[in-house]
Design an enzyme around this catalytic site. Structure first.
Site, PDB file in Angstrom:
ATOM      1  N   HIS A 119      72.424  77.747  17.334  1.00 49.58           N
ATOM      2  CA  HIS A 119      72.249  79.168  17.697  1.00 49.58           C
ATOM      3  C   HIS A 119      73.516  79.992  17.494  1.00 49.58           C
ATOM      4  O   HIS A 119      73.600  81.123  17.948  1.00 49.58           O
ATOM      5  CB  HIS A 119      71.753  79.288  19.154  1.00 49.58           C
ATOM      6  CG  HIS A 119      70.339  78.838  19.335  1.00 49.58           C
ATOM      7  ND1 HIS A 119      69.759  78.613  20.561  1.00 49.58           N
ATOM      8  CD2 HIS A 119      69.369  78.557  18.414  1.00 49.58           C
ATOM      9  CE1 HIS A 119      68.504  78.233  20.394  1.00 49.58           C
ATOM     10  NE2 HIS A 119      68.245  78.180  19.107  1.00 49.58           N
ATOM     11  N   VAL A 167      75.906  78.599  22.770  1.00 53.34           N
ATOM     12  CA  VAL A 167      76.803  79.392  21.921  1.00 53.34           C
ATOM     13  C   VAL A 167      78.184  79.516  22.568  1.00 53.34           C
ATOM     14  O   VAL A 167      79.053  80.217  22.065  1.00 53.34           O
ATOM     15  CB  VAL A 167      76.213  80.805  21.652  1.00 53.34           C
ATOM     16  CG1 VAL A 167      74.863  80.706  20.951  1.00 53.34           C
ATOM     17  CG2 VAL A 167      76.083  81.625  22.943  1.00 53.34           C
ATOM     18  N   GLN A 222      72.175  74.074  21.426  1.00 53.21           N
ATOM     19  CA  GLN A 222      71.641  75.447  21.411  1.00 53.21           C
ATOM     20  C   GLN A 222      72.652  76.391  22.059  1.00 53.21           C
ATOM     21  O   GLN A 222      72.458  77.599  22.046  1.00 53.21           O
ATOM     22  CB  GLN A 222      70.329  75.507  22.197  1.00 53.21           C
ATOM     23  CG  GLN A 222      69.234  74.634  21.622  1.00 53.21           C
ATOM     24  CD  GLN A 222      68.087  74.474  22.614  1.00 53.21           C
ATOM     25  OE1 GLN A 222      67.154  75.269  22.631  1.00 53.21           O
ATOM     26  NE2 GLN A 222      68.164  73.460  23.453  1.00 53.21           N
ATOM     27  N   ASN A 224      67.732  66.132  32.977  1.00 53.53           N
ATOM     28  CA  ASN A 224      67.521  67.526  33.374  1.00 53.53           C
ATOM     29  C   ASN A 224      67.381  67.582  34.892  1.00 53.53           C
ATOM     30  O   ASN A 224      67.061  66.578  35.515  1.00 53.53           O
ATOM     31  CB  ASN A 224      66.244  68.066  32.697  1.00 53.53           C
ATOM     32  CG  ASN A 224      66.183  69.583  32.654  1.00 53.53           C
ATOM     33  OD1 ASN A 224      66.211  70.253  33.685  1.00 53.53           O
ATOM     34  ND2 ASN A 224      66.115  70.137  31.462  1.00 53.53           N
ATOM     35  N   CYS A 261      79.323  92.437   4.542  1.00 54.21           N
ATOM     36  CA  CYS A 261      79.692  91.399   3.563  1.00 54.21           C
ATOM     37  C   CYS A 261      79.415  89.987   4.083  1.00 54.21           C
ATOM     38  O   CYS A 261      79.611  89.010   3.371  1.00 54.21           O
ATOM     39  CB  CYS A 261      81.152  91.549   3.136  1.00 54.21           C
ATOM     40  SG  CYS A 261      82.351  91.050   4.390  1.00 54.21           S
ATOM     41  N   ALA A 279      73.728  67.169  34.907  1.00 52.63           N
ATOM     42  CA  ALA A 279      74.324  66.608  33.690  1.00 52.63           C
ATOM     43  C   ALA A 279      75.689  65.990  33.983  1.00 52.63           C
ATOM     44  O   ALA A 279      75.999  64.899  33.515  1.00 52.63           O
ATOM     45  CB  ALA A 279      74.446  67.705  32.634  1.00 52.63           C
ATOM     46  N   SER A 310      65.261  73.669  28.589  1.00 49.02           N
ATOM     47  CA  SER A 310      63.883  73.846  29.056  1.00 49.02           C
ATOM     48  C   SER A 310      62.886  73.471  27.964  1.00 49.02           C
ATOM     49  O   SER A 310      61.705  73.277  28.247  1.00 49.02           O
ATOM     50  CB  SER A 310      63.668  75.295  29.504  1.00 49.02           C
ATOM     51  OG  SER A 310      63.972  76.175  28.443  1.00 49.02           O
TER      52      SER A 310
HETATM   53  P1  OAD Z   1      67.171  77.432  29.653  1.00 53.03           P
HETATM   54  O1  OAD Z   1      67.837  78.386  30.592  1.00 53.03           O
HETATM   55  O2  OAD Z   1      65.836  77.802  29.118  1.00 53.03           O
HETATM   56  O3  OAD Z   1      67.013  76.004  30.341  1.00 53.03           O
HETATM   57  C1  OAD Z   1      68.073  75.380  30.999  1.00 53.03           C
HETATM   58  C2  OAD Z   1      67.614  74.003  31.442  1.00 53.03           C
HETATM   59  O4  OAD Z   1      68.713  73.345  32.043  1.00 53.03           O
HETATM   60  C3  OAD Z   1      66.476  73.993  32.484  1.00 53.03           C
HETATM   61  O5  OAD Z   1      65.481  73.063  32.066  1.00 53.03           O
HETATM   62  C4  OAD Z   1      67.169  73.527  33.766  1.00 53.03           C
HETATM   63  O6  OAD Z   1      66.310  72.728  34.587  1.00 53.03           O
HETATM   64  C5  OAD Z   1      68.292  72.676  33.218  1.00 53.03           C
HETATM   65  N1  OAD Z   1      69.481  72.570  34.091  1.00 53.03           N
HETATM   66  C6  OAD Z   1      70.072  73.541  34.825  1.00 53.03           C
HETATM   67  N2  OAD Z   1      71.181  73.088  35.424  1.00 53.03           N
HETATM   68  C7  OAD Z   1      71.330  71.792  35.039  1.00 53.03           C
HETATM   69  C8  OAD Z   1      72.305  70.772  35.327  1.00 53.03           C
HETATM   70  N3  OAD Z   1      73.350  71.005  36.102  1.00 53.03           N
HETATM   71  N4  OAD Z   1      72.128  69.550  34.740  1.00 53.03           N
HETATM   72  C9  OAD Z   1      71.044  69.308  33.943  1.00 53.03           C
HETATM   73  N5  OAD Z   1      70.102  70.233  33.650  1.00 53.03           N
HETATM   74  C10 OAD Z   1      70.236  71.449  34.187  1.00 53.03           C
HETATM   75  O7  OAD Z   1      68.237  77.150  28.467  1.00 53.03           O
HETATM   76  P2  OAD Z   1      67.983  76.558  26.999  1.00 53.03           P
HETATM   77  O8  OAD Z   1      66.889  75.556  27.008  1.00 53.03           O
HETATM   78  O9  OAD Z   1      69.307  76.146  26.496  1.00 53.03           O
HETATM   79  O10 OAD Z   1      69.211  81.304  22.838  1.00 53.03           O
HETATM   80  O11 OAD Z   1      67.501  77.863  26.245  1.00 53.03           O
HETATM   81  C11 OAD Z   1      67.291  77.847  24.858  1.00 53.03           C
HETATM   82  C12 OAD Z   1      67.736  79.156  24.234  1.00 53.03           C
HETATM   83  O12 OAD Z   1      67.129  80.259  24.893  1.00 53.03           O
HETATM   84  C13 OAD Z   1      69.237  79.418  24.351  1.00 53.03           C
HETATM   85  O13 OAD Z   1      69.986  78.761  23.364  1.00 53.03           O
HETATM   86  C14 OAD Z   1      69.326  80.918  24.214  1.00 53.03           C
HETATM   87  C15 OAD Z   1      68.115  81.339  25.030  1.00 53.03           C
HETATM   88  O14 OAD Z   1      67.534  82.528  24.660  1.00 53.03           O
HETATM   89  C16 OAD Z   1      70.291  81.862  22.199  1.00 53.03           C
HETATM   90  O15 OAD Z   1      71.376  82.032  22.722  1.00 53.03           O
HETATM   91  C17 OAD Z   1      70.059  82.249  20.785  1.00 53.03           C
END
Ligand code: OAD
Length: 243
Positions: A121, A105, A103, A215, A132, A233, A191
Site C-alpha cells: 500500500h 504504510v 499493508q 490477531n 513526472c 502481536a 481484518s
Molecule cells: P484494520 O484496521 O482493518 O484491522 C486491524 C486488525 O488488527 C483487526 O483485525 C484487529 O483485530 C487487529 N489487531 C488490533 N490490535 C492488534 C494487536 N495488538 N495484535 C494483533 N492484532 C491486532 O487494518 P488492516 O487490515 O491493516 O489501507 O486494513 C487494511 C487497509 O485498510 C490498510 O492498509 C489501509 C486501510 O484502509 C491503506 O492505507 C491504503
C-alpha cells in the site's frame, strides 16, 4: 472448536521451513501505539476514506488530504517498532526464503530492520510527483503545502495506494511469488477485508502452505487458515522464535 495446534507446534513448523511469508496489517503497529483503521477506535470511525484517501479527494482538495497525511506523519514520527516487528527481523535471519508483505504504510518494518519487504500500500514517508511520477523519500514533518517536485515543480502526493487505485504490478508479482512459494504463511493483525490482501490466505493455501493467523479477534481469514491464535502481536510473534 479448540486449536489442533499450539503456538509451539507453529514455532517448530516455522523453524523447519525453508520458506516463510508474512502478511501484516495495522494490528502489528497497534502495539506501537499506531491507530488501526477499523473497529471502535479505528481511523475510519471518524474519517471517511473516500474524502481523504482517494484520487478524487486529492483532485478536489489537495490541501485537506495533505493535512490528514501531515497529521498521520506527525503521529508516526513519535512511534517505534515493537517486539513483534523485532521478532520478524530475527525470523528473517533464520529462514532461507523469507518475505514480509505489509499493508502498513508506516515504515515500521523497515525501521526495525526487515530487508525482504513488500509494502503493497506504499509508504507514508515517500512522496510521488503527480506530473513526472518521480518517487522520493521525505521525512519532513509537517510538509508545508503545496509540496512540489524538485525535478519538474509538479504537485507532490503521498506515495500511497488510495481507494480506487491499483497496486504496483511489481509489488503484486513479488507478493504472489512469495505466497505461491511459501511453506508457511503467517497473517498478523489484519481484518482481511481489503483486496487483494484479503485473498492472499486462500492463494497460499491452494499452493500447499500451512496458514497461521495471529490477531486479537477472529476475522474473515479465520475460516480459511489452518490455525488462528488470539492475542496481541507483540506477545505472540516473539514466541515463534528459536529459544
Ligand atoms: P484494520 O484496521 O482493518 O484491522 C486491524 C486488525 O488488527 C483487526 O483485525 C484487529 O483485530 C487487529 N489487531 C488490533 N490490535 C492488534 C494487536 N495488538 N495484535 C494483533 N492484532 C491486532 O487494518 P488492516 O487490515 O491493516 O489501507 O486494513 C487494511 C487497509 O485498510 C490498510 O492498509 C489501509 C486501510 O484502509 C491503506 O492505507 C491504503
Amino acid at each position: 472448536m479448540p486449536n489442533q495446534f499450539t503456538i509451539l507446534d507453529v514455532r517448530d513448523r516455522i523453524q523447519e521451513a525453508r520458506s516463510v511469508t508474512v502478511l501484516t496489517g495495522a494490528g502489528i503497529s497497534a502495539d506501537s501505539g499506531v491507530p488501526t483503521f477499523r473497529g471502535p477506535e479505528g481511523l475510519w470511525k471518524n474519517f471517511r476514506p473516500e474524502e481523504l484517501a482517494s484520487p478524487d479527494a486529492f483532485a478536489r482538495d489537495p490541501k485537506l488530504v495533505w493535512e490528514w497525511y501531515n497529521w498521520r506523519r506527525e503521529l508516526l514520527a513519535t512511534k517505534q517498532p515493537n517486539p513483534a516487528h523485532d521478532a520478524l527481523v530475527q525470523l528473517e535471519k533464520q529462514i532461507p526464503n523469507f518475505r514480509i508483505i505489509t499493508q502498513n504504510v508506516d515504515g515500521l518494518h523497515a525501521s526495525a530492520g526487515t530487508q525482504r519487504l513488500t509494502e503493497i500500500h506504499g509508504n507514508i514517508w515517500k512522496v510521488r510527483c503527480t506530473q513526472c511520477h518521480n518517487i522520493t523519500s521525505n521525512q519532513e514533518v509537517p510538509l508545508p503545502f503545496p509540496p512540489t517536485c524538485t525535478v519538474c515543480d509538479g504537485l507532490l502526493r503521498p506515495h500511497i495506494v488510495w481507494f480506487g487505485e491499483s497496486l504496483a504490478p511489481e509489488d503484486l508479482e513479488q507478493s504472489y511469488a512469495a505466497l505461491q512459494g511459501c511453506e508457511v504463511l503467517l497473517i498478523i493483525g489484519t481484518s482481511g477485508v481489503v483486496y487483494p490482501a484479503a485473498s492472499f490466505a486462500p492463494v497460499a493455501k491452494d499452493h500447499g502452505a500451512f496458514v497461521v493467523e495471529l490477531n486479537l479477534e477472529t476475522t474473515s481469514n479465520s475460516s480459511v487458515v489452518d490455525v488462528s491464535f488470539q492475542g496481541r502481536a507483540k506477545e505472540l510473534v516473539p514466541l515463534l522464535l528459536k529459544d
